[in-house]
Design a protein around this motif. Structure first.
Motif, mmCIF file in Angstrom:
data_model
loop_
_atom_site.group_PDB
_atom_site.id
_atom_site.type_symbol
_atom_site.label_atom_id
_atom_site.label_comp_id
_atom_site.label_asym_id
_atom_site.label_seq_id
_atom_site.Cartn_x
_atom_site.Cartn_y
_atom_site.Cartn_z
ATOM 1 N N CYS A 1 -12.518 21.317 6.802
ATOM 2 C CA CYS A 1 -12.409 21.305 8.257
ATOM 3 C C CYS A 1 -13.815 21.164 8.853
ATOM 4 O O CYS A 1 -14.712 21.950 8.529
ATOM 5 C CB CYS A 1 -11.766 22.599 8.719
ATOM 6 N N ILE B 1 -15.241 24.364 10.442
ATOM 7 C CA ILE B 1 -15.759 25.336 9.478
ATOM 8 C C ILE B 1 -17.120 24.873 8.970
ATOM 9 O O ILE B 1 -18.071 25.654 8.890
ATOM 10 C CB ILE B 1 -14.787 25.510 8.288
ATOM 11 N N ALA C 1 -16.429 25.218 17.779
ATOM 12 C CA ALA C 1 -15.699 25.597 16.565
ATOM 13 C C ALA C 1 -14.880 26.859 16.801
ATOM 14 O O ALA C 1 -13.705 26.926 16.430
ATOM 15 C CB ALA C 1 -16.674 25.792 15.403
ATOM 16 N N SER C 2 -15.485 27.839 17.442
ATOM 17 C CA SER C 2 -14.786 29.088 17.736
ATOM 18 C C SER C 2 -13.602 28.837 18.664
ATOM 19 O O SER C 2 -12.492 29.336 18.428
ATOM 20 C CB SER C 2 -15.771 30.078 18.366
ATOM 21 N N TYR D 1 -11.967 26.058 19.105
ATOM 22 C CA TYR D 1 -10.935 25.280 18.406
ATOM 23 C C TYR D 1 -10.097 26.179 17.507
ATOM 24 O O TYR D 1 -8.864 26.092 17.491
ATOM 25 C CB TYR D 1 -11.571 24.162 17.575
ATOM 26 N N LYS D 2 -10.761 27.040 16.749
ATOM 27 C CA LYS D 2 -10.027 27.908 15.824
ATOM 28 C C LYS D 2 -9.097 28.856 16.576
ATOM 29 O O LYS D 2 -7.978 29.136 16.132
ATOM 30 C CB LYS D 2 -10.993 28.689 14.929
ATOM 31 N N LYS D 3 -9.537 29.353 17.727
ATOM 32 C CA LYS D 3 -8.676 30.222 18.535
ATOM 33 C C LYS D 3 -7.489 29.429 19.081
ATOM 34 O O LYS D 3 -6.354 29.917 19.080
ATOM 35 C CB LYS D 3 -9.480 30.832 19.682
ATOM 36 N N GLU E 1 -1.922 34.128 13.154
ATOM 37 C CA GLU E 1 -3.241 34.437 12.589
ATOM 38 C C GLU E 1 -3.222 34.341 11.066
ATOM 39 O O GLU E 1 -4.167 33.832 10.448
ATOM 40 C CB GLU E 1 -3.689 35.830 13.045
ATOM 41 N N ALA F 1 -3.213 30.632 10.148
ATOM 42 C CA ALA F 1 -4.523 30.033 10.434
ATOM 43 C C ALA F 1 -5.531 30.423 9.348
ATOM 44 O O ALA F 1 -6.287 29.578 8.848
ATOM 45 C CB ALA F 1 -5.017 30.483 11.809
ATOM 46 N N ASP G 1 -7.358 27.844 6.710
ATOM 47 C CA ASP G 1 -8.821 27.770 6.616
ATOM 48 C C ASP G 1 -9.301 28.111 5.210
ATOM 49 O O ASP G 1 -10.211 27.480 4.672
ATOM 50 C CB ASP G 1 -9.482 28.707 7.627
#
Length: 199
Positions: free
Chosen positions: A102, A105, A122-123, A125-127, A150, A153, A157
């Motif tokens: 990813c 990441i 990045a933060s 997007y992940k949220k 969660e 996800a 990852d």
């Protein structure tokens, strides 16, 4: 001349130069990493001068952030926006999308500053990705959709990072674990009925 035809300093852009720069950046950042990619190499691969590059981007930091912005702006619409899949099927379909690592990441690993624009993207997007999983889990009738979102996800990852480290495909294993998580989180009454093969 429209604003889209200009770079950040108001100068006319070269034909297709911005797209070539972004394409070369995505390729080089993916293949050899952000920190190992120099601006000279980037210009060479994109077939632009350094002057042209800086007419479009103020520096490498902005370029990294723009690459991430363009990677998946709608958060996996090819899975989450499909109407031919049930919410449960969408939860599992994310494991069919295989990527070497990813890029969000990868950027977070290579850039130590949490305030860097790429780290912030990045933060975010992940949220947002976990939120889309949570929404699908809620639609599927999960007892605790936030927890399932969660968990999935984190599993995805982890599979992405482990695949990169071991240079092997770990997504099939992750997908099998996801089925167990989804089955445990969604009550049988919410799951689609199965046909019994017994007479």
């Amino acid at each position: 001349m429209t604003e889209l035809e200009k770079g950040p300093r108001g100068l006319r852009r070269g034909r297709g130069a911005r797209e070539r720069i972004l394409s070369a950046s995505q390729q080089l950042f993916r293949d050899q990493g952000i920190n190992c990619t120099g601006m000279d190499q980037l210009c060479s691969v994109a077939k632009v001068s350094k002057r042209t590059l800086y007419q479009h981007f103020t520096g490498k930091d902005e370029l990294i952030a723009e690459c991430l912005r363009g990677f998946d702006p709608d958060i996996l619409p090819e899975v989450f926006d499909r109407t031919d899949l049930t919410p449960r099927e969408r939860l599992l379909a994310v494991f069919d999308i295989h990527a070497p690592l990813c890029p969000f990441i990868a950027a977070a690993v290579e850039i130590p500053d949490p305030g860097h624009p790429a780290r912030v993207l990045a933060s975010d997007y992940k949220k947002a990705f976990a939120a889309r999983l949570t929404d699908a889990a809620r639609e599927a009738g999960a007892n605790d959709p936030e927890r399932l979102g969660e968990q999935l996800a984190l599993l995805l990852d982890g599979a992405s990072a482990r695949s990169r480290v071991l240079n092997t495909d770990t997504f099939a294993t992750a997908a099998a674990i996801a089925v167990v998580l989804v089955d445990n989180a969604i009550p049988a009454a919410s799951a689609p009925a199965t046909v019994s093969l017994r007479n």
